[in-house]
Design a protein around this motif. Structure first.
Motif, PDB file in Angstrom:
ATOM      1  N   ARG A   1       0.841  -1.204   0.000  1.00  0.00           N
ATOM      2  CA  ARG A   1       0.000   0.000   0.000  1.00  0.00           C
ATOM      3  C   ARG A   1       0.869   1.244   0.000  1.00  0.00           C
ATOM      4  O   ARG A   1       0.653   2.176  -0.781  1.00  0.00           O
ATOM      5  CB  ARG A   1      -0.926  -0.014   1.211  1.00  0.00           C
ATOM      6  CG  ARG A   1      -1.860   1.176   1.288  1.00  0.00           C
ATOM      7  CD  ARG A   1      -2.819   1.043   2.493  1.00  0.00           C
ATOM      8  NE  ARG A   1      -3.726   2.156   2.535  1.00  0.00           N
ATOM      9  CZ  ARG A   1      -3.442   3.343   3.111  1.00  0.00           C
ATOM     10  NH1 ARG A   1      -2.270   3.539   3.695  1.00  0.00           N
ATOM     11  NH2 ARG A   1      -4.336   4.309   3.107  1.00  0.00           N
ATOM     12  N   SER A   2       1.869   1.277   0.855  1.00  0.00           N
ATOM     13  CA  SER A   2       2.769   2.433   0.928  1.00  0.00           C
ATOM     14  C   SER A   2       3.531   2.636  -0.376  1.00  0.00           C
ATOM     15  O   SER A   2       3.690   3.774  -0.839  1.00  0.00           O
ATOM     16  CB  SER A   2       3.766   2.258   2.074  1.00  0.00           C
ATOM     17  OG  SER A   2       3.111   2.338   3.307  1.00  0.00           O
ATOM     18  N   LEU A   3       4.003   1.558  -0.977  1.00  0.00           N
ATOM     19  CA  LEU A   3       4.743   1.665  -2.236  1.00  0.00           C
ATOM     20  C   LEU A   3       3.887   2.295  -3.330  1.00  0.00           C
ATOM     21  O   LEU A   3       4.319   3.213  -4.029  1.00  0.00           O
ATOM     22  CB  LEU A   3       5.238   0.283  -2.675  1.00  0.00           C
ATOM     23  CG  LEU A   3       5.978   0.215  -4.010  1.00  0.00           C
ATOM     24  CD1 LEU A   3       7.274   1.008  -3.949  1.00  0.00           C
ATOM     25  CD2 LEU A   3       6.255  -1.238  -4.375  1.00  0.00           C
ATOM     26  N   VAL A   4       2.656   1.818  -3.469  1.00  0.00           N
ATOM     27  CA  VAL A   4       1.761   2.348  -4.502  1.00  0.00           C
ATOM     28  C   VAL A   4       1.405   3.804  -4.209  1.00  0.00           C
ATOM     29  O   VAL A   4       1.473   4.663  -5.093  1.00  0.00           O
ATOM     30  CB  VAL A   4       0.485   1.481  -4.635  1.00  0.00           C
ATOM     31  CG1 VAL A   4      -0.509   2.118  -5.595  1.00  0.00           C
ATOM     32  CG2 VAL A   4       0.853   0.073  -5.098  1.00  0.00           C
ATOM     33  N   LEU A   5       1.046   4.107  -2.970  1.00  0.00           N
ATOM     34  CA  LEU A   5       0.673   5.485  -2.619  1.00  0.00           C
ATOM     35  C   LEU A   5       1.851   6.440  -2.746  1.00  0.00           C
ATOM     36  O   LEU A   5       1.680   7.587  -3.178  1.00  0.00           O
ATOM     37  CB  LEU A   5       0.067   5.543  -1.223  1.00  0.00           C
ATOM     38  CG  LEU A   5      -1.304   4.881  -1.071  1.00  0.00           C
ATOM     39  CD1 LEU A   5      -1.778   4.957   0.378  1.00  0.00           C
ATOM     40  CD2 LEU A   5      -2.327   5.489  -2.012  1.00  0.00           C
ATOM     41  N   ASP A   6       3.064   5.976  -2.422  1.00  0.00           N
ATOM     42  CA  ASP A   6       4.248   6.822  -2.591  1.00  0.00           C
ATOM     43  C   ASP A   6       4.444   7.187  -4.062  1.00  0.00           C
ATOM     44  O   ASP A   6       4.775   8.331  -4.391  1.00  0.00           O
ATOM     45  CB  ASP A   6       5.501   6.125  -2.058  1.00  0.00           C
ATOM     46  CG  ASP A   6       5.559   6.059  -0.545  1.00  0.00           C
ATOM     47  OD1 ASP A   6       4.732   6.714   0.128  1.00  0.00           O
ATOM     48  OD2 ASP A   6       6.436   5.337  -0.029  1.00  0.00           O
ATOM     49  N   GLY A   7       4.239   6.216  -4.941  1.00  0.00           N
ATOM     50  CA  GLY A   7       4.363   6.490  -6.374  1.00  0.00           C
ATOM     51  C   GLY A   7       3.318   7.478  -6.854  1.00  0.00           C
ATOM     52  O   GLY A   7       3.610   8.377  -7.652  1.00  0.00           O
ATOM     53  N   LEU A   8       2.104   7.346  -6.369  1.00  0.00           N
ATOM     54  CA  LEU A   8       1.046   8.278  -6.740  1.00  0.00           C
ATOM     55  C   LEU A   8       1.320   9.672  -6.182  1.00  0.00           C
ATOM     56  O   LEU A   8       1.126  10.673  -6.866  1.00  0.00           O
ATOM     57  CB  LEU A   8      -0.308   7.764  -6.255  1.00  0.00           C
ATOM     58  CG  LEU A   8      -0.823   6.497  -6.947  1.00  0.00           C
ATOM     59  CD1 LEU A   8      -2.064   5.961  -6.235  1.00  0.00           C
ATOM     60  CD2 LEU A   8      -1.109   6.761  -8.411  1.00  0.00           C
ATOM     61  N   ALA A   9       1.805   9.738  -4.950  1.00  0.00           N
ATOM     62  CA  ALA A   9       2.120  11.029  -4.343  1.00  0.00           C
ATOM     63  C   ALA A   9       3.260  11.716  -5.087  1.00  0.00           C
ATOM     64  O   ALA A   9       3.254  12.944  -5.247  1.00  0.00           O
ATOM     65  CB  ALA A   9       2.487  10.845  -2.876  1.00  0.00           C
ATOM     66  N   GLU A  10       4.205  10.937  -5.567  1.00  0.00           N
ATOM     67  CA  GLU A  10       5.320  11.498  -6.339  1.00  0.00           C
ATOM     68  C   GLU A  10       4.789  12.205  -7.589  1.00  0.00           C
ATOM     69  O   GLU A  10       5.269  13.265  -7.965  1.00  0.00           O
ATOM     70  CB  GLU A  10       6.268  10.362  -6.718  1.00  0.00           C
ATOM     71  CG  GLU A  10       7.474  10.795  -7.489  1.00  0.00           C
ATOM     72  CD  GLU A  10       8.330   9.603  -7.890  1.00  0.00           C
ATOM     73  OE1 GLU A  10       9.078   9.758  -8.867  1.00  0.00           O
ATOM     74  OE2 GLU A  10       8.254   8.532  -7.256  1.00  0.00           O
ATOM     75  N   HIS A  11       3.778  11.613  -8.204  1.00  0.00           N
ATOM     76  CA  HIS A  11       3.213  12.199  -9.420  1.00  0.00           C
ATOM     77  C   HIS A  11       2.234  13.338  -9.117  1.00  0.00           C
ATOM     78  O   HIS A  11       2.278  14.380  -9.753  1.00  0.00           O
ATOM     79  CB  HIS A  11       2.511  11.123 -10.247  1.00  0.00           C
ATOM     80  CG  HIS A  11       1.897  11.649 -11.495  1.00  0.00           C
ATOM     81  ND1 HIS A  11       2.643  12.064 -12.573  1.00  0.00           N
ATOM     82  CD2 HIS A  11       0.606  11.866 -11.833  1.00  0.00           C
ATOM     83  CE1 HIS A  11       1.840  12.502 -13.527  1.00  0.00           C
ATOM     84  NE2 HIS A  11       0.596  12.388 -13.101  1.00  0.00           N
ATOM     85  N   TRP A  12       1.346  13.112  -8.161  1.00  0.00           N
ATOM     86  CA  TRP A  12       0.256  14.060  -7.911  1.00  0.00           C
ATOM     87  C   TRP A  12       0.592  15.102  -6.848  1.00  0.00           C
ATOM     88  O   TRP A  12      -0.088  16.124  -6.761  1.00  0.00           O
ATOM     89  CB  TRP A  12      -1.001  13.319  -7.475  1.00  0.00           C
ATOM     90  CG  TRP A  12      -1.578  12.476  -8.552  1.00  0.00           C
ATOM     91  CD1 TRP A  12      -1.501  11.113  -8.658  1.00  0.00           C
ATOM     92  CD2 TRP A  12      -2.307  12.909  -9.685  1.00  0.00           C
ATOM     93  NE1 TRP A  12      -2.134  10.691  -9.791  1.00  0.00           N
ATOM     94  CE2 TRP A  12      -2.647  11.788 -10.448  1.00  0.00           C
ATOM     95  CE3 TRP A  12      -2.705  14.165 -10.152  1.00  0.00           C
ATOM     96  CZ2 TRP A  12      -3.366  11.864 -11.626  1.00  0.00           C
ATOM     97  CZ3 TRP A  12      -3.415  14.245 -11.335  1.00  0.00           C
ATOM     98  CH2 TRP A  12      -3.740  13.102 -12.053  1.00  0.00           C
ATOM     99  N   GLY A  13       1.558  14.822  -5.990  1.00  0.00           N
ATOM    100  CA  GLY A  13       1.890  15.744  -4.914  1.00  0.00           C
ATOM    101  C   GLY A  13       1.131  15.444  -3.633  1.00  0.00           C
ATOM    102  O   GLY A  13       1.685  15.495  -2.558  1.00  0.00           O
ATOM    103  N   VAL A  14      -0.140  15.118  -3.737  1.00  0.00           N
ATOM    104  CA  VAL A  14      -0.966  14.742  -2.587  1.00  0.00           C
ATOM    105  C   VAL A  14      -1.811  13.537  -2.994  1.00  0.00           C
ATOM    106  O   VAL A  14      -2.021  13.286  -4.179  1.00  0.00           O
ATOM    107  CB  VAL A  14      -1.896  15.886  -2.123  1.00  0.00           C
ATOM    108  CG1 VAL A  14      -1.095  17.041  -1.573  1.00  0.00           C
ATOM    109  CG2 VAL A  14      -2.801  16.338  -3.237  1.00  0.00           C
TER     110      VAL A  14
END
Length: 150
Positions: free
Chosen positions: A15-28
């Motif tokens: 979960r953290s890995l996927v959300l970290d990747g999304l946060a990297e792209h979207w910022g939040v």
């Protein structure tokens, strides 16, 4: 590189890995948009989630999920590689294994999509042999859809 099926004990790290990747792209991150990650094992029927680790390391550095769809197709619903491990062929290795799992589902076609503006991801899918099938307008902009025969 060791690619193995997801286990319940992998839940928080994946979960953290996927959300970290999304946060990297979207910022939040809007957690309500990713409710499937709260219970990965329970979120997808007819699915296979894989995790990738470097040999000798317990840390998950890549993950992906493929879901059997009605008829003769499956969909890769997400794929993520830790930022520190990108560009090393790890994502392609996970995709190859997901396509192999799709063959095990008895399907002949795999699809996936990403935002058209996420050009590096569009390029990634094309480099894996996926062809653009169409584009649609989604909640966050234009989406590019891909397909590959397996």
């Amino acid at each position: 590189m060791l690619i193995v099926p997801f286990e319940a004990t992998d839940q928080d790290e994946v979960r953290s890995l996927v959300l970290d990747g999304l946060a990297e792209h979207w910022g939040v991150i809007d957690e309500s948009l990713n409710s499937d990650l709260a219970d990965i094992a329970g979120s997808y029927a007819n699915r296979c989630t894989l995790v990738g680790r470097r040999a000798g390391s317990p840390s998950i550095i890549a993950t992906g999920t493929i879901v059997k769809r009605p008829g003769s197709s499956a969909e890769i619903v997400w794929l993520s590689v830790a930022a520190t491990h990108r560009g090393q062929g790890i994502g392609r290795a996970v995709v190859r294994e997901l396509l192999e799992r799709a063959r095990g589902f008895g399907v002949d076609h795999v699809i996936c999509e990403t935002l058209s503006a996420w050009t590096e991801v569009v390029g990634f899918w094309r480099s894996c042999g996926f062809e653009v099938t169409h584009r649609t307008v989604g909640a966050h902009g234009e989406d590019t859809w891909f397909g590959i025969e397996v």
